[in-house]
Design a protein around this motif. Structure first.
Motif, mmCIF file in Angstrom:
data_model
loop_
_atom_site.group_PDB
_atom_site.id
_atom_site.type_symbol
_atom_site.label_atom_id
_atom_site.label_comp_id
_atom_site.label_asym_id
_atom_site.label_seq_id
_atom_site.Cartn_x
_atom_site.Cartn_y
_atom_site.Cartn_z
ATOM 1 N N THR A 88 0.841 -1.190 0.000
ATOM 2 C CA THR A 88 0.000 0.000 0.000
ATOM 3 C C THR A 88 0.880 1.245 0.000
ATOM 4 O O THR A 88 1.720 1.418 0.890
ATOM 5 N N LYS A 97 -4.282 -3.779 -9.631
ATOM 6 C CA LYS A 97 -4.928 -4.698 -8.683
ATOM 7 C C LYS A 97 -4.329 -6.092 -8.763
ATOM 8 O O LYS A 97 -4.082 -6.742 -7.734
ATOM 9 N N SER A 98 -4.061 -6.558 -9.959
ATOM 10 C CA SER A 98 -3.517 -7.910 -10.134
ATOM 11 C C SER A 98 -2.113 -8.035 -9.557
ATOM 12 O O SER A 98 -1.672 -9.145 -9.230
ATOM 13 N N ASN A 151 -5.370 2.021 -8.974
ATOM 14 C CA ASN A 151 -5.746 0.844 -8.188
ATOM 15 C C ASN A 151 -6.377 -0.242 -9.050
ATOM 16 O O ASN A 151 -6.185 -1.440 -8.808
ATOM 17 N N LEU A 152 -7.115 0.165 -10.069
ATOM 18 C CA LEU A 152 -7.706 -0.803 -10.978
ATOM 19 C C LEU A 152 -6.623 -1.450 -11.849
ATOM 20 O O LEU A 152 -6.607 -2.678 -12.040
ATOM 21 N N GLU A 197 -1.556 -0.887 -4.300
ATOM 22 C CA GLU A 197 -2.661 0.062 -4.266
ATOM 23 C C GLU A 197 -2.229 1.379 -3.645
ATOM 24 O O GLU A 197 -1.285 1.434 -2.860
#
Length: 430
Positions: free
Chosen positions: A35, A64-65, A60-61, A69
């Motif tokens: 994070t 994500k994998s 973040n999208l 984030e």
């Protein structure tokens, strides 16, 4: 006994495994956390805040994998620049600095020296760095990348100017008006203005606003605030040329062309003929929310006036990686470069009306358009605020100078006192 020993080993193994899992999934922003904490200086509900939020969501999208984030915080900077700096210093000492902060460009030297900012010279690729119009450097090292570039000028009400028979079409960035011509225009339009000829933002001396918008006028008069190393005010802040610049601002008030009591929307509602402001005013006027300005045919933008030289405002907010103890900056740099990307720049500048910090993003604006004027000023007359580790002290003393000129007939005493105050502040910085 053997069973007890095995039980102890099993318990220890579980503890170790739990600790390992905790490290992998740590979302606290610690040294091993995926994070990345980013602190923005604006309200999340503002146009700029919404733009940042959109880019955070996009990151973040996209990542994500990979398990990376951004955790964003939005804390609107108060008028007190020193308060903002004090908060960062407190976070530094307590070990709670986020991974990336937004910071005002003139504070780069101070934040770098205080080890709030981290040296990213060897972490940012040359291709990324070279696409910026300017970057945030101190002692030859890279500490930040601009979010956007700013410039300012004088927005004007075309109807008021037509009614007064004033033609300013000849004043361009290449051939700006002089201090004397500026005063002449103010004299000619003042009787057609319900209140004042121009809003010089004199009421904003308790914030960086007045400093940012007014400092170029001192440079235009040939003045200088500090020595090249940013340590000496005496002989610079109180020089004859610097006083001439301050006197120009003082004269505008003495002659009744401007005031310290102008309302925030007085230009927008047609009470004031001109308004010294930055690119963020463009989307406000384009919104058509104000009766006098229903299209760009109703308003224009004029460059800064000159005296002995040309100068205009520059420098805006930037992203900086902090020196917060995170040893592996790999993911932090990924976030930094994403937030500074072409896509991010376009989203933010579309919301703010500012000029992109990236050369590859800036458009071919129509000649003479407000955006064209701001971009030309940036590239030809832009002059940064003083580079000094005592920038907060400088900005505070500048604001006090403007504020104290209001009721004083002796500008020499005002400037002498503020020079002494600034030199004292600088001497205290070891």
């Amino acid at each position: 006994m053997r069973k007890v020993f095995k039980s102890i080993l099993a318990i220890c193994l579980v503890v170790v495994m739990l600790g390992a899992f905790a490290g992998c999934g740590d979302s606290s922003g610690g040294p091993n956390s995926p994070t990345i904490k980013v602190a923005f200086h604006v309200d999340k509900k503002s146009k700029e805040g919404i733009a940042y939020s959109r880019r955070v969501d996009a990151f973040n999208l996209a990542y994500k994998s990979q398990g990376i984030e951004i955790q964003a915080s939005y804390i609107a900077r108060s008028a007190d620049a020193a308060g903002y700096e004090d908060k960062l210093l407190t976070q530094k000492s307590s070990g709670t600095l986020p991974d990336i902060i937004t910071f005002d460009a003139p504070n780069c030297a101070s934040y770098a020296r205080s080890k709030i900012l981290y040296d990213v010279t060897n972490l940012v690729s040359s291709d990324v760095k070279n696409d910026f119009i300017t970057v945030n450097e101190y002692n030859g090292k890279l500490y930040g990348l601009p979010i956007q570039e700013s410039s300012a000028g004088f927005f004007y009400n075309k109807k008021i100017f037509r009614d007064a028979g004033v033609d300013v079409s000849q004043y361009t960035v290449e051939n700006p008006w002089t201090f004397a011509q500026f005063k002449d225009v103010c004299e000619r339009i003042k009787s057609h203005c319900p209140t004042y000829a121009v809003d010089m933002q004199l009421k904003n001396t308790n914030s960086e606003m007045a400093t940012y918008l007014l400092y170029p006028l001192i440079y235009a008069a040939g003045g200088q605030f500090l020595s090249e190393d940013g340590r000496t005010a005496t002989g610079y802040y109180d020089s004859a040329a610097t006083k001439n610049g301050f006197n120009f601002i003082k004269d505008l008030h003495t002659l009744g062309y401007t005031g310290y009591d102008i309302g925030d929307t007085d230009f927008y509602t047609g009470k004031v003929g001109m308004y010294l402001s930055s690119g963020w005013t463009i989307p406000e006027l384009d919104s058509r929310d104000y009766a006098p300005f229903q299209s760009r045919d109703d308003w224009g933008l004029l460059p800064y006036p000159k005296d002995v030289t040309r100068a205009s405002a520059t420098g805006s907010w930037s992203y900086g990686v902090t020196d917060n103890g995170r040893t592996d900056k790999t993911n932090v740099i990924k976030v930094l470069e994403f937030l500074c990307s072409k896509e991010s720049s376009e989203v933010v500048t579309n919301a703010t009306g500012m000029i992109s910090a990236l050369k590859s993003v800036n458009k071919n604006y129509a000649v003479g358009s407000p955006e064209d004027i701001l971009l030309k000023q940036l590239s030809t007359t832009g002059k940064a605020r003083p580079v000094t580790i005592g920038y907060t002290a400088f900005s505070t003393q500048f604001g006090r100078t403007i504020r104290e000129m209001k009721d004083s007939n002796d500008i020499n005493t005002v400037i002498s006192n503020r020079t002494s105050g600034l030199q004292s502040d600088l001497n205290m910085i070891k």
